[in-house]
Design an enzyme around this catalytic site. Sequence first.
Site, PDB file in Angstrom:
ATOM      1  N   TRP A   1      -2.167  16.654  -0.264  1.00 31.51           N
ATOM      2  CA  TRP A   1      -2.865  15.370  -0.275  1.00 31.51           C
ATOM      3  C   TRP A   1      -3.742  15.416   0.977  1.00 31.51           C
ATOM      4  O   TRP A   1      -3.258  15.275   2.093  1.00 31.51           O
ATOM      5  CB  TRP A   1      -1.855  14.215  -0.215  1.00 31.51           C
TER       6      TRP A   1
ATOM      7  N   GLU B   1       1.923  -8.571  -4.141  1.00 31.92           N
ATOM      8  CA  GLU B   1       2.466  -7.342  -4.737  1.00 31.92           C
ATOM      9  C   GLU B   1       1.840  -7.100  -6.117  1.00 31.92           C
ATOM     10  O   GLU B   1       1.532  -5.964  -6.474  1.00 31.92           O
ATOM     11  CB  GLU B   1       3.997  -7.455  -4.803  1.00 31.92           C
TER      12      GLU B   1
ATOM     13  N   GLU C   1      -3.665  -0.411  -7.431  1.00 29.89           N
ATOM     14  CA  GLU C   1      -3.166   0.960  -7.246  1.00 29.89           C
ATOM     15  C   GLU C   1      -3.290   1.796  -8.513  1.00 29.89           C
ATOM     16  O   GLU C   1      -3.686   2.952  -8.453  1.00 29.89           O
ATOM     17  CB  GLU C   1      -1.669   0.937  -6.886  1.00 29.89           C
TER      18      GLU C   1
ATOM     19  N   ARG D   1       4.243  13.558  -4.633  1.00 30.51           N
ATOM     20  CA  ARG D   1       4.005  13.234  -3.221  1.00 30.51           C
ATOM     21  C   ARG D   1       2.553  13.452  -2.814  1.00 30.51           C
ATOM     22  O   ARG D   1       2.079  12.870  -1.852  1.00 30.51           O
ATOM     23  CB  ARG D   1       4.890  14.117  -2.331  1.00 30.51           C
TER      24      ARG D   1
ATOM     25  N   HIS E   1     -10.738 -22.694   0.150  1.00 27.82           N
ATOM     26  CA  HIS E   1     -11.311 -22.301   1.445  1.00 27.82           C
ATOM     27  C   HIS E   1     -12.128 -21.021   1.334  1.00 27.82           C
ATOM     28  O   HIS E   1     -12.437 -20.398   2.337  1.00 27.82           O
ATOM     29  CB  HIS E   1     -10.196 -22.132   2.483  1.00 27.82           C
TER      30      HIS E   1
ATOM     31  N   LYS F   1      -0.226  -3.782  -7.090  1.00 30.12           N
ATOM     32  CA  LYS F   1       0.137  -2.916  -8.227  1.00 30.12           C
ATOM     33  C   LYS F   1      -1.073  -2.699  -9.126  1.00 30.12           C
ATOM     34  O   LYS F   1      -1.348  -1.589  -9.557  1.00 30.12           O
ATOM     35  CB  LYS F   1       1.258  -3.530  -9.081  1.00 30.12           C
TER      36      LYS F   1
ATOM     37  N   ASN G   1       2.701  20.148   6.227  1.00 32.27           N
ATOM     38  CA  ASN G   1       2.558  18.708   5.993  1.00 32.27           C
ATOM     39  C   ASN G   1       2.304  18.059   7.334  1.00 32.27           C
ATOM     40  O   ASN G   1       2.956  18.415   8.323  1.00 32.27           O
ATOM     41  CB  ASN G   1       3.853  18.090   5.454  1.00 32.27           C
ATOM     42  N   GLY G   2       1.418  17.069   7.361  1.00 34.78           N
ATOM     43  CA  GLY G   2       1.202  16.318   8.594  1.00 34.78           C
ATOM     44  C   GLY G   2      -0.221  16.464   9.091  1.00 34.78           C
ATOM     45  O   GLY G   2      -1.112  16.934   8.369  1.00 34.78           O
TER      46      GLY G   2
ATOM     47  N   LYS H   1       2.922   9.472  -2.573  1.00 38.40           N
ATOM     48  CA  LYS H   1       4.201   8.832  -2.261  1.00 38.40           C
ATOM     49  C   LYS H   1       4.624   9.255  -0.862  1.00 38.40           C
ATOM     50  O   LYS H   1       4.256  10.333  -0.415  1.00 38.40           O
ATOM     51  CB  LYS H   1       5.221   9.347  -3.279  1.00 38.40           C
TER      52      LYS H   1
ATOM     53  N   CYS I   1       2.066  15.461   1.229  1.00 40.57           N
ATOM     54  CA  CYS I   1       2.079  16.826   0.721  1.00 40.57           C
ATOM     55  C   CYS I   1       3.523  17.257   0.496  1.00 40.57           C
ATOM     56  O   CYS I   1       4.442  16.698   1.073  1.00 40.57           O
ATOM     57  CB  CYS I   1       1.486  17.797   1.736  1.00 40.57           C
TER      58      CYS I   1
END
Length: 608
Positions: free
Chosen positions: A74, A481, A488, A27, A504, A485, A98-99, A603, A2
């Site tokens: 968020w 990665e 996401e 964010r 396997h 990407k 925030n939190g 973010k 947030c």
Amino acid sequence: MCGIVGAIADRDVVPVLIEGLKRLEYRGYDSAGIAVIDGRDVRRVRRTGRVAEMEAAAGQEGFNARLGVGHTRWATHGGVTEANAHPHISHGVALVHNGIIENHEEQRERLRQLGYEFESQTDTEVIAHLMHHYLKQGNDLLAALQRTVKELTGAYALAVVSRAEPERMVCARMGCPLLIGLGEGENFVASDVSAIIQATRQVIFLEEGDTAELTRTSVRVFDGDDQLVQREVHLSDVSLASLELGPYRHFMQKEIHEQPRAIADTIEATIDGGFLPTLFGANAEAVLKDVEGVQILACGTSYYAGMTARYWIEAIAGLPCSVEIASEYRYRAAYANPKHLIVTISQSGETLDTMEALKYAKSLGHQHTLSICNVPESAIPRASELVCYTRAGAEIGVASTKAFTTQLAALFQLTVVLGKLHGRISEEEEAGYLEELRFLPGSVQHALNLEPQIALWAERFAPKSDALFLGRGLHYPIALEGALKLKEISYIHAEAYPAGELKHGPLALVDADMPVVVIAPNDKLLEKVKSNMQEVRARGGELFVFTDQDSNFSESEGVHVIRTPRHAGVLSPIIHTIPVQLLAYHTALARGTDVDKPRNLAKSVTVE
Ligand code: HGA
């Protein structure tokens, strides 16, 4: 996650709040709101969706005020609804948070018994009622905040205003970043300097447990014992240009293209002066010489940077190295060897799980800690003995790109410094590594030139619902990665495996519908990877191979090849990151997703 912005000024603060929220939107972005003190009234507007929608609503209401707070959310507790959006208000007290408040249920029960009614499902609303409860007992706004935060367990950054005290704003920080911006006859609070950079560059970073009081002309900061303290004033060097899109369509595209410069800046001191321990701090030589191993702790993309570094550190520096996801490490009875160096990696320097893992490592007896971060003065570097700042500049796109490749550049420098201090590297080898580093920004630029070819591949990925990524050795983390990407930002389900693992299990998934991306540079594992590719072709799978100029691949039915520049030796993982970033970006574009603000993500992950 947030974002918080607050302002007290002699001018209308609404445009300041709105502009700040737009800059913070990356964010967290499921809803947004502002509350302002207008005369003796507190007025609020909240909307689910983007800041622009909330801005339009505020415009219609004709808000104009000299004091106010704003928030982009968020959601962690309670769905994405207007009632759950911040600011939350209790009897004229408005606040943004925030939190996560871990004891919110207990506080909710207590406040209900005191007669408070709840309008939202958030953990945050308890803070608003607690504030009112303590104000009612005769405390002023600051004292009420100082009483309130003592009741909270968990993490918070808070900014609070009250219609009863229109000449001040108070704020507090524990576990989430918060800073104060100092202006001329006006002052600000923000969770990130980008929110207020248009108004001031002079900032005070609050420390854990701090509370503060802002008027137009004064700022007072108090520590966790409510004692008045002096905190240093910093001049932020974040540039406005780094926060603007410029000619690009998305921040992610801009940041992908900024990589040659970002890497060049991150390795500049080494190119000029060689691999020197001082890159990590004044007393780094003594510390790094003494360590007998390395334990890396990180999350997400930073974890993959750590995985790559493990290959380097063991092979080049000859030291044992393990890598662990921070949120796992922090909750297990880990074996601690105080002779091992703890390395934390975090773009924001505020990643909560990484911060907590660092604290936990220290509590287990680790004294030597080093952090690799992109944001100066953030919490993790401040809690670490040694620091290496990547010089990527502000990263706005939620999907990390230039932060990752600069982390790799920093970790490679750490590897060579460790190798030198432990006598594992000859002068000739060191000169060779320096030469490879020198070529790196140019090779990254060449890899970026592959964009048109990769965009064509992306058209074929866009209709798919799954993809596999394969790599071996140093390139296995790059496959991970690449898959991260793609999921996401395009929401295509993607998984990565070390190519040798295919048989396997995951081979069962392969059919003509499953695109398989292979990272196959011309290294000593190439022939092995080729055999794994045959296994895919034999099951009808279509291969999309990223390799370099030196390998002797040819295109054939069901095998598509894109060549990065000449083989970059040990730095090849950095070069091969570029095409997987571009593939994800162009696939997302073709699918029409919101590249910079992918659903459900945010973010700077400052919650658990
Ligand atoms: N827990 C609060 C704030 C969430 C947050 O900080 N997200 O990053 C809520 O859910 O509204």
